[in-house]
Design a protein around this motif. Structure first.
Motif, PDB file in Angstrom:
ATOM      1  N   ARG A 646       0.832  -1.216   0.000  1.00 32.25           N
ATOM      2  CA  ARG A 646       0.000   0.000   0.000  1.00 32.25           C
ATOM      3  C   ARG A 646       0.856   1.251   0.000  1.00 32.25           C
ATOM      4  O   ARG A 646       0.426   2.311  -0.451  1.00 32.25           O
ATOM      5  CB  ARG A 646      -0.923   0.007   1.212  1.00 32.25           C
ATOM      6  N   ALA A 649       1.278   2.962  -3.268  1.00 30.48           N
ATOM      7  CA  ALA A 649       0.181   3.758  -3.809  1.00 30.48           C
ATOM      8  C   ALA A 649      -0.208   4.804  -2.773  1.00 30.48           C
ATOM      9  O   ALA A 649      -1.046   4.569  -1.933  1.00 30.48           O
ATOM     10  CB  ALA A 649      -1.004   2.853  -4.132  1.00 30.48           C
ATOM     11  N   ASP A 650       0.456   5.963  -2.812  1.00 31.02           N
ATOM     12  CA  ASP A 650       0.178   6.963  -1.772  1.00 31.02           C
ATOM     13  C   ASP A 650      -0.802   8.013  -2.255  1.00 31.02           C
ATOM     14  O   ASP A 650      -1.039   9.000  -1.570  1.00 31.02           O
ATOM     15  CB  ASP A 650       1.475   7.607  -1.298  1.00 31.02           C
ATOM     16  N   GLY A 651      -1.390   7.809  -3.429  1.00 28.02           N
ATOM     17  CA  GLY A 651      -2.410   8.741  -3.891  1.00 28.02           C
ATOM     18  C   GLY A 651      -1.884   9.843  -4.777  1.00 28.02           C
ATOM     19  O   GLY A 651      -2.659  10.607  -5.328  1.00 28.02           O
ATOM     20  N   SER A 652      -0.559   9.962  -4.935  1.00 26.44           N
ATOM     21  CA  SER A 652      -0.025  11.033  -5.761  1.00 26.44           C
ATOM     22  C   SER A 652      -0.108  10.648  -7.235  1.00 26.44           C
ATOM     23  O   SER A 652       0.396   9.605  -7.647  1.00 26.44           O
ATOM     24  CB  SER A 652       1.431  11.289  -5.381  1.00 26.44           C
ATOM     25  N   VAL A 653      -0.784  11.492  -8.014  1.00 26.05           N
ATOM     26  CA  VAL A 653      -0.955  11.194  -9.440  1.00 26.05           C
ATOM     27  C   VAL A 653       0.402  11.126 -10.127  1.00 26.05           C
ATOM     28  O   VAL A 653       0.636  10.278 -10.985  1.00 26.05           O
ATOM     29  CB  VAL A 653      -1.821  12.294 -10.092  1.00 26.05           C
ATOM     30  N   HIS A 654       1.317  11.998  -9.703  1.00 25.55           N
ATOM     31  CA  HIS A 654       2.634  12.012 -10.345  1.00 25.55           C
ATOM     32  C   HIS A 654       3.366  10.709 -10.137  1.00 25.55           C
ATOM     33  O   HIS A 654       4.061  10.219 -11.008  1.00 25.55           O
ATOM     34  CB  HIS A 654       3.467  13.170  -9.782  1.00 25.55           C
ATOM     35  N   LEU A 657       1.862   8.165 -12.490  1.00 23.50           N
ATOM     36  CA  LEU A 657       2.348   8.400 -13.847  1.00 23.50           C
ATOM     37  C   LEU A 657       3.808   8.006 -13.954  1.00 23.50           C
ATOM     38  O   LEU A 657       4.245   7.434 -14.949  1.00 23.50           O
ATOM     39  CB  LEU A 657       2.191   9.890 -14.193  1.00 23.50           C
TER      40      LEU A 657
END
Lengths: 675, 217
Positions: A646, A649-654, A657
C-alpha cells in the motif's frame, strides 16, 4: 455421408443448452422450472449418447475455425473422452430431473437456472476439446459457471461467501498452473492440437516435460481434490445447492482426472517414473486423509465432500500405478490399473450423485445438515432412506456396492505389480495397498455412521420429527442414479469392452491384444466374483431366514408382547442414542495425532458459590489441519505483502504516472541493451 | 538528397524543437504558443508525405491536423488560463536544467531503440521516426514532472502529437477516417480535462494535482 453419432449428439447438446438457458431467462414463471429441468435432462441424455457412442468405437473430430478469433475451436472425441462424456451426461440427466422438484421452492433465481445448462454443457465440452485453447476456454467456462452456482445458494450468508472466495481463488490458481503448463508444452511442441502434441511430445526434453507435468499435476490435481490442494471441496460442496454439489462432486472433479490421463499418459506418453510415483503417493495420502476427516465430520454434506477427496485419491492411485507400470514395460498391468481407475470414477459418480441428492432431500425436508440433529428419518422418508442406503453401500466398497468391483480390481493390479523392479516401487506399492485397505475400512465406519445416526433410530430434533418425503421429481432423479449404482455393482463385466477401448487410447503400446486381455480379465472378474450371484444369494438367504423365523414363531404358538428392555430406566429417549459425534469418538481418539481436534470445556460456577456448578458447556471442532498448517501461513504472508505494498500507492498522481513512465523507459533500455 | 527529404527533415527537426521548448518554458501561455508551432510542423510533415507519395487525401489530413492541433486545442488551453492568472506557472517538480538533460537522454534512447526500424527501410520518413518517439517520451516526462493540471493537458497533447507523428512516419500517412476518429477522441479528452481542472479549482482553490492525494481510500 453417414451421420457421425458423437458429433451430432454434441451439436444437439449445444442447442439444448442454449435453449434451456434462454428458457430460464424468458419463460413465464409457471412453466420455467419444469421446462429448464426437462431441457437440461435431455442435454445430459445427449451427452450420455455421445459418450456411449464414443465408447462403442465411434470417433469424432472437427475444426470450427470461425467460432473464436485466432484459435478457432477444435473438437475430438475418442473412447477416453467417451468415459467422461458418458459419466457427465448421466449425472446431468439425474440431477436436472431432481432439480425440478428441488428448485420449485423459493430461492432459485432465473440467473442461477440459466447457468445450470451452461455448466452442464461445459462439462461435456472439456472432454470433447481437441486442442489446448479449446480445452482452456471450456475449462474456464466450467470454473466460472460452477463458481456462480456455488454462491447462488444464499449470497447473503457469510459462509456461502467464504466458500465462494475459497473456491474462486483455488480454481483460478489451478487454472494458472494448467495454463502455464499447457502453453509451455505447446511452445515446446510448436503446435496446440492434441494430434500434433502426441507426435511432437517425444522430441521434447525430459526436463521440460517434467516441469509441464508438475504444473498439470498441481492444476488438475487441485480440481480433483488431491490432498494438500483439496481445501475448496469441503467448503464449496456443503454450501452449494444440493444438485450443484452433486454435479460438481460427481462430474466436475472427474475432469481433473481426465486432464491427467489425457496429457500425462496419452499425449506425453507416460514420461518418467517419478511423475507417477508422486501421483500415487499423493493419491494414497488424499484417500486416507479424506476418509479420516469424513469419519469425524458431523455435517452430512461436508462428510460427503471429504468422501469425494478419498475416492478421487483412489482414482489417482490407479492412474499413477498405470503410469508406473507403463514406464517399466508392463502394459498389461498398466491397462488393468487404468481400467480400475476409470471404473472407480464411474462408480464414484453414481453413488456420490445418489448420496448428494439424498442429502439434498434431507436438507429440503428438515432444514439441517447436522447429523447430530437428525435421526429417525426412516419412517417419514422411506424412499430417500432406501436410496441413501444403496449409495452408502456403494461408498463403503462392500460387495454388492458400486465401488466394490473397481477397488478390488485396483488392489489386484497393485498386488500383481509387486513384480516390477525398483527400490522406490517396492516401497510405494505395498504402502499404497495398505492405504487403500485402511481407507476402505474407515469408509465402512463413515457410512455406517451417516446412515445409522442420520436415518435410523429416533429423531433427535423437532425438524427431524417433522420431515416429509421428497417430491416426485426428486424421487425420480434419485431413483435413476440409484439404478446406475445398482447396475455398476451387479454387472461390472458389461463395461469390459468399453473400458478396453478407453484404456487403449491412453496407454500407448497397449495394443488390441492387451486390451482384449483386460476385457477378458474384467469378464473373468464378473464370473469368478459374480456380484450378481453374490447379491442373489444374500437376498435369497435373507428371504429364507425370514420365512424360517415366521414358521418357527407360528409353531411356538401365540406371540407374547412385552415392553422393550430398557435397563430399568424408562422411558427410552432420543438422548440415549448414538449421535454422529459419539459414534465417531473412538475413531477421533485413534487418529488424535492426525486430526488434532480442538475441544473446549467451559464450566460456569454458581453466582453464590465457586464450588457449585451452574452450567457446563462442551464444544468440539475438527478443523482441517492441512488448511491450518499450510494455507493460513500463505494467506497471512500474502496479506502482509499486500499491506506493505500500500505504501507504493500513496495517492499522488505524479507517482502513478511515474511508475508507468519508468516502466516504459526501463523496457526501452532493456530492448536497446539486449540487441 | 531530394528537396522533399530535406523539407521533411526540417519539419521533423522543428517538431522536436517545439517539444524541447515546451519543456524549457515555465509559463503555460508560452507553452501553448510552442504547441501551436508543433501542430504546424506536424501538419507540414503530413503534407510533405502527401506530396512525396502523391496522395491528395493526405492534404486533407494535414489541413485537419493544422486546424485542430495548431489552432483549436491551444486556444482551448489558453482560454482556461485566462480564467486564473496564477495558474500560468507550470510548477515543475524538477528544475528546468535537469528536465532538459533528461530530455537529451530520452532522445538518445529513442534513437537507439528505433535503429532496427530505420534499418528495415532506409527512407527519409523512417529516418525521422525517432523524432516522434522522442516527443512521446518528452510528453510523458512533462506528465510526470509538472504539478499543475493545465500543464498536464499540455503534456498529454505533446504525447498525442508524438504518437500521431510516429503513425504518419511509420505508415506513410494515415487514412482520413482514422485521423478523424483520433482527433475526435483527442478533442473530447481535452474538453473533459478542462472541465476537471475547473472543478478542481472550485473544490480546492488551486489546480495542484498533489492536493488530490487525500482522495484515495
Amino acid at each position: 455421408m453417414s451421420v457421425n453419432l458423437p458429433g451430432t449428439a454434441l451439436a444437439v447438446a449445444a442447442g439444448l443448452s442454449a435453449g434451456a438457458a434462454a428458457a430460464a431467462l424468458c419463460a413465464p414463471d409457471r412453466i420455467r422450472v419444469r421446462l429448464v429441468g426437462t431441457l437440461s435432462a435431455l442435454l445430459g441424455a445427449a451427452g450420455a449418447v455421445a459418450g456411449g457412442a464414443a465408447l462403442a468405437g465411434h470417433t469424432y473430430a472437427a475444426r470450427l475455425p470461425d467460432l473464436f478469433a485466432l484459435s478457432g475451436v477444435t473438437l475430438q472425441v475418442d473412447a477416453l473422452s467417451g468415459v467422461f462424456l458418458a459419466i457427465a451426461g448421466a449425472v446431468v440427466s439425474a440431477t436436472s430431473i431432481y432439480g425440478i422438484g428441488y428448485a420449485s421452492g423459493p430461492g432459485r433465481g432465473r440467473w442461477a437456472q440459466a447457468l445450470w445448462p451452461l455448466f452442464a454443457f461445459s462439462l461435456l465440452l472439456v472432454p470433447a476439446a481437441g486442442s489446448v485453447s479449446t480445452l482452456l476456454v471450456a475449462w474456464e467456462l466450467m470454473a466460472l459457471c460452477s463458481l456462480l452456482l456455488v454462491v447462488s445458494g444464499d449470497p447473503a450468508s457469510g459462509r456461502v461467501r467464504e466458500a465462494g472466495v475459497w473456491y474462486a481463488v483455488m480454481t483460478h490458481l489451478g487454472l494458472v498452473a494448467i495454463l502455464t503448463g499447457l502453453l509451455w508444452l505447446g511452445a515446446a511442441a510448436h503446435t496446440e492440437t492434441f494430434a500434433g502434441l502426441r507426435i511432437a511430445a517425444a522430441g521434447i526434453s525430459p526436463a521440460v516435460r517434467g516441469g509441464v507435468f508438475v504444473l498439470l499435476l498441481i492444476g488438475f490435481g487441485s480440481k480433483a481434490g488431491m490432498a494438500p490442494l483439496h481445501a475448496w471441496l469441503p467448503r464449496a460442496h456443503p454450501e452449494a445447492p444440493s444438485p450443484v454439489s452433486a454435479l460438481m462432486s460427481a462430474a466436475m472433479v472427474n475432469l481433473g482426472i481426465y486432464g491427467l490421463v489425457r496429457f500425462g499418459l496419452d499425449l506425453m506418453g507416460a514420461g518418467s517414473r517419478w511423475w507417477w510415483l508422486t501421483t500415487m503417493t499423493l493419491g494414497a495420502l488424499s484417500a486416507v486423509y479424506g476418509i479420516v476427516q469424513a469419519a469425524v465430520a458431523n455435517d452430512l454434506k461436508r462428510l460427503l465432500a471429504y468422501s469425494t477427496v478419498e475416492n478421487l485419491g483412489l482414482v489417482l492411485v490407479g492412474v499413477g500405478a498405470a503410469g508406473v507400470f507403463q514406464d517399466s514395460g508392463h502394459p498389461a498391468l498398466a491397462v488393468l490399473a487404468l481400467a480400475a481407475a476409470l471404473l472407480h470414477t464411474a462408480a464414484h459418480a453414481a453413488f456420490k450423485t445418489v448420496l448428494f441428492l439424498g442429502a439434498g432431500s434431507v436438507l429440503h425436508a428438515t432444514g439441517t445438515r447436522d447429523l447430530d440433529e437428525l435421526g429417525g428419518l426412516r419412517t417419514r422418508m422411506p424412499v430417500t432412506t432406501g436410496v441413501f442406503a444403496l449409495g452408502a453401500l456403494g461408498a463403503a466398497a462392500l460387495p454388492g456396492g458400486a465401488a466394490f468391483p473397481s477397488e478390488w480390481l485396483l488392489l489386484q493390479s497393485l498386488i500383481h505389480g509387486l513384480a516390477v523392479p525398483g527400490t522406490l516401487v517396492v516401497v510405494v506399492l505395498p504402502v499404497t495397498v495398505g492405504a487403500i485397505a485402511l481407507s476402505a475400512g474407515l469408509a465402512v465406519a463413515t457410512f455406517v455412521k451417516a446412515l445409522g445416526t442420520g436415518f435410523l433410530a429416533k429423531a433427535r430434533s423437532r425438524a427431524a420429527e417433522q420431515a416429509h418425503e421428497a417430491r416426485g421429481s426428486m424421487r425420480t432423479g434419485m431413483g435413476l442414479a440409484a439404478a446406475a449404482c445398482a447396475a455398476l455393482a451387479v454387472l461390472p463385466g458389461a463395461a469390459g469392452p468399453a473400458l478396453a477401448r478407453a484404456t487403449a487410447c491412453a496407454v500407448p503400446g497397449g495394443g488390441p491384444r492387451v486390451s482384449a486381455g483386460v476385457a477378458r480379465q474384467l469378464t473373468a472378474l464378473g464370473s469368478t466374483l459374480w456380484p450378481l450371484m453374490l447379491v442373489a444369494v444374500t437376498l435369497g438367504a435373507l428371504v429364507l431366514l425370514r420365512a424360517g423365523l415366521a414358521l418357527v414363531s407360528r409353531r411356538a404358538g401365540q406371540r407374547a408382547t412385552a415392553p422393550l428392555w430398557d435397563c430399568g430406566a424408562p422411558p427410552l429417549t432420543a438422548r440415549m442414542e448414538y449421535t454422529a459425534t459419539s459414534f465417531a469418538e473412538p475413531l477421533q481418539r485413534v487418529f488424535d495425532d492426525v486430526l488434532a481436534p480442538e475441544s473446549d470445556l467451559d464450566v460456569t460456577p454458581h453466582a453464590e458459590s465457586a464450588y457449585l456448578v451452574e452450567r457446563i458447556a462442551y464444544s468440539r471442532a475438527v478443523p482441517d489441519r492441512v488448511e491450518h498448517r499450510l494455507y493460513n501461513p500463505v494467506v497471512h504472508t500474502v496479506r502482509r505483502a499486500g499491506l506493505a505494498a500500500r505504501a507504493l500507492a500513496d495517492g499522488s498522481v505524479h507517482r502513478y504516472l511515474g511508475y508507468g513512465f519508468g516502466s516504459v523507459v526501463i523496457l526501452l533500455l532493456v530492448l536497446a541493451a539486449a540487441r | 538528397m531530394s528537396n522533399r527529404a530535406e523539407l521533411l527533415d526540417l519539419a521533423a527537426g522543428l517538431f522536436l524543437l517545439c517539444a524541447v521548448a515546451i519543456l524549457w518554458r515555465r509559463d503555460v501561455r508560452a507553452q501553448t504558443a510552442w504547441l501551436s508551432g508543433q501542430g504546424i510542423a506536424l501538419a507540414a510533415i503530413a503534407a510533405i508525405l502527401g506530396a512525396q507519395d502523391a496522395r491528395p487525401d493526405l492534404y486533407g489530413v494535414a489541413a485537419g491536423v493544422a486546424l485542430l492541433r495548431a489552432a483549436l486545442l491551444p486556444t482551448l488551453v489558453r482560454r482556461a488560463i485566462a480564467a486564473r492568472a496564477e495558474d500560468r506557472e507550470s510548477a515543475p517538480l524538477i528544475n528546468v536544467g535537469a528536465s532538459l538533460l533528461a530530455a537529451v537522454a530520452l532522445v538518445l534512447l529513442a534513437y537507439t531503440v528505433a535503429q532496427p526500424l530505420v534499418r528495415l527501410e532506409d527512407t527519409p520518413a523512417a529516418r525521422a521516426l525517432p523524432v516522434g518517439l522522442s516527443v512521446v517520451l518528452i510528453g510523458l516526462l512533462i506528465l510526470v514532472t509538472r504539478r499543475k493540471a493545465l500543464s498536464q493537458i499540455v503534456g498529454f497533447l505533446l504525447l498525442d502529437n508524438g504518437i500521431t507523428a510516429v503513425a504518419f512516419l511509420a505508415a506513410a500517412g494515415v487514412p482520413l477516417l482514422v485521423e478523424f476518429g483520433v482527433s475526435f477522441d483527442l478533442l473530447l479528452a481535452v474538453l473533459v480535462l478542462r472541465v476537471l481542472t475547473a472543478r478542481m479549482r472550485n473544490l480546492f482553490g488551486g489546480s495542484d494535482l498533489d492536493e488530490m492525494r487525500e482522495l484515495r481510500d
